[in-house]
Design a protein around this motif. Structure first.
Motif, short mmCIF file in Angstrom:
data_model
loop_
_atom_site.label_atom_id
_atom_site.label_comp_id
_atom_site.label_asym_id
_atom_site.label_seq_id
_atom_site.Cartn_x
_atom_site.Cartn_y
_atom_site.Cartn_z
N GLY A 110 32.12 47.22 46.79
CA GLY A 110 31.61 45.86 46.86
C GLY A 110 30.98 45.52 48.20
N VAL A 170 35.33 41.96 43.62
CA VAL A 170 34.14 42.04 44.47
C VAL A 170 33.40 40.72 44.44
N GLY A 171 32.73 40.44 45.54
CA GLY A 171 31.98 39.20 45.68
C GLY A 171 32.11 38.68 47.10
N ASP A 175 24.93 37.34 49.22
CA ASP A 175 24.23 36.70 48.11
C ASP A 175 22.71 36.83 48.21
N ARG A 207 23.94 43.98 45.75
CA ARG A 207 24.98 42.95 45.77
C ARG A 207 26.33 43.54 45.35
N GLU A 227 28.61 42.79 43.23
CA GLU A 227 28.91 42.86 41.80
C GLU A 227 28.34 44.10 41.12
N GLN A 228 27.32 44.70 41.74
CA GLN A 228 26.74 45.91 41.15
C GLN A 228 27.71 47.09 41.20
N TYR A 263 23.74 42.37 30.46
CA TYR A 263 24.12 42.85 31.78
C TYR A 263 23.43 44.16 32.11
N ASP A 315 32.91 37.98 28.27
CA ASP A 315 33.11 37.52 29.65
C ASP A 315 33.50 36.05 29.65
N GLY A 363 38.06 36.46 40.27
CA GLY A 363 37.10 36.96 41.24
C GLY A 363 37.69 37.11 42.62
N SER A 364 36.81 37.20 43.62
CA SER A 364 37.25 37.48 44.99
C SER A 364 37.74 36.24 45.72
#
Length: 347
Positions: free
Chosen positions: A39, A69-70, A75, A82, A84-85, A136, A242, A276-277
């Motif tokens: 991440g 991740v995040g 951003d 990024r 999230e990839q 996605y 999701d 999330g993160s």
């Protein structure tokens, strides 16, 4: 048995540390850990959210325990860089196509649910989400229309083999639970969903012991709030899954309570909390580690075939909650470390 630890960003490292402490307390022979960055943390170290060394570890490991991740500082990066990839890349490279997201309510947390307690207490659903297709992973980009307007596009697409694969996972999961499978789509509007429904119906012929039903995704969201107890197993696509799994998490009390497993065709998996993160609380000791601890239990059960210690973790979490454990998201003040301590004490 090698477990790859990929803590990631924000609260990821905090909750992974506590999950490992719980695993260590079980004293499982032959259980080894190896850690690697992923991440935003990996991008800052090496210029890529999923470095080759991290991917190599993930491929070598018997299972992967993933944090989150995040990072807001990333951003503005190009999309492929990024944080999230990293998780999308892991799903694709490892063939992790089936995401299992259980949502059930510990009785002690009935008052923490967004629903009335008498409705919330009935929720016990497994959402089987397809992970490697849909918008996605479809073609996407930015373009300019004939009128000179900027236009973004994301292609939703599934072929029949992808649908059949996740449908079988859904049927097998339902067969091992209470024998009811609800397939969620938007077949009244989307051609992708019409193919989804057609293939699921075809596959159902191989599972006459499983009761199959269908819902449009908007109705499914409403029904999860109105009467979550009607659902046993839900199978759906990447985008819808999701959204619905996060909705189910609040029905079950908190997003900080729900684990998940992402599995390949052979049962190797990546295990992570669905939250999330949470950079706003990172480093403050406020994160709820229970979803990650429960993800570790799923890892023991599904990928490492260690059912007894998995049961012990889940029972210890229930006992700790019954004994009054509450983190901030559950209306209490227990720290991340204190929550893990409570679980370890119950082991």
């Amino acid at each position: 048995m090698l477990v790859a630890l990929l803590p990631g960003d924000g609260i990821g490292p905090e909750v992974i540390v506590e999950a490992v402490r719980v695993l260590d307390a079980l004293e499982i022979d032959g259980l080894l850990f190896e850690e690697a960055p992923v991440g935003g943390a990996a991008y800052k170290q090496s210029g890529h959210p999923l470095p080759e060394a991290t991917l190599d570890l993930a491929k070598r490991a018997d299972a992967i325990l993933f944090g989150a991740v995040g990072d807001p500082a990333c951003d503005a990066l190009e999309r492929h860089l990024r944080p999230e990839q990293a998780i999308l890349g892991l799903r694709k490279e490892l063939g992790l196509f089936a995401n299992l997201r259980p949502a059930s309510l510990f009785p002690e947390l009935a008052d923490a649910s967004a629903l009335r307690p008498e409705i919330a207490r009935d929720i016990d659903v497994m959402i089987v989400r397809e992970l490697t297709g849909d918008v996605y992973f479809g073609e996407k980009g930015m373009r300019t229309t004939e009128e000179g307007l900027r236009e973004g596009y994301d292609i939703m697409a599934y072929d029949e083999a992808e649908i059949a694969r996740i449908a079988r996972s859904g049927f097998e999961t339902a067969r091992a639970r209470r024998g009811k499978l609800c397939s969620v789509d938007k077949a009244n509007v989307l051609e992708t969903s019409q193919l989804w429904r057609d293939v699921v119906v075809e596959i159902s012929a191989d599972y006459p012991d499983v009761d199959l039903s269908h819902l449009y995704v908007d109705n499914a969201a409403m029904q999860l709030v109105r009467d979550p107890g009607q659902f046993d197993t839900i199978v759906t696509g990447n985008l819808f899954g999701d959204i619905l799994s996060d909705l189910a998490s609040m029905c079950a009390g908190s997003i900080g309570m729900l684990p998940s497993a992402s599995l390949d065709k052979d049962g190797k998996g990546l295990y992570e909390p669905i939250h999330g993160s949470a950079p706003d609380i990172a480093g403050r000791g406020k994160a709820n580690p229970l979803a990650t601890i429960l993800s570790a239990a799923m890892m023991l059960r599904y990928s490492l075939d260690l059912v007894e210690p998995a049961d012990r973790i889940e029972q210890a979490v229930g006992k700790a909650l019954a004994d009054g454990l509450r983190t901030a998201d559950l209306g209490g003040d227990a720290s991340t470390e204190e929550a893990a301590n409570a679980v370890i004490a119950m082991l």
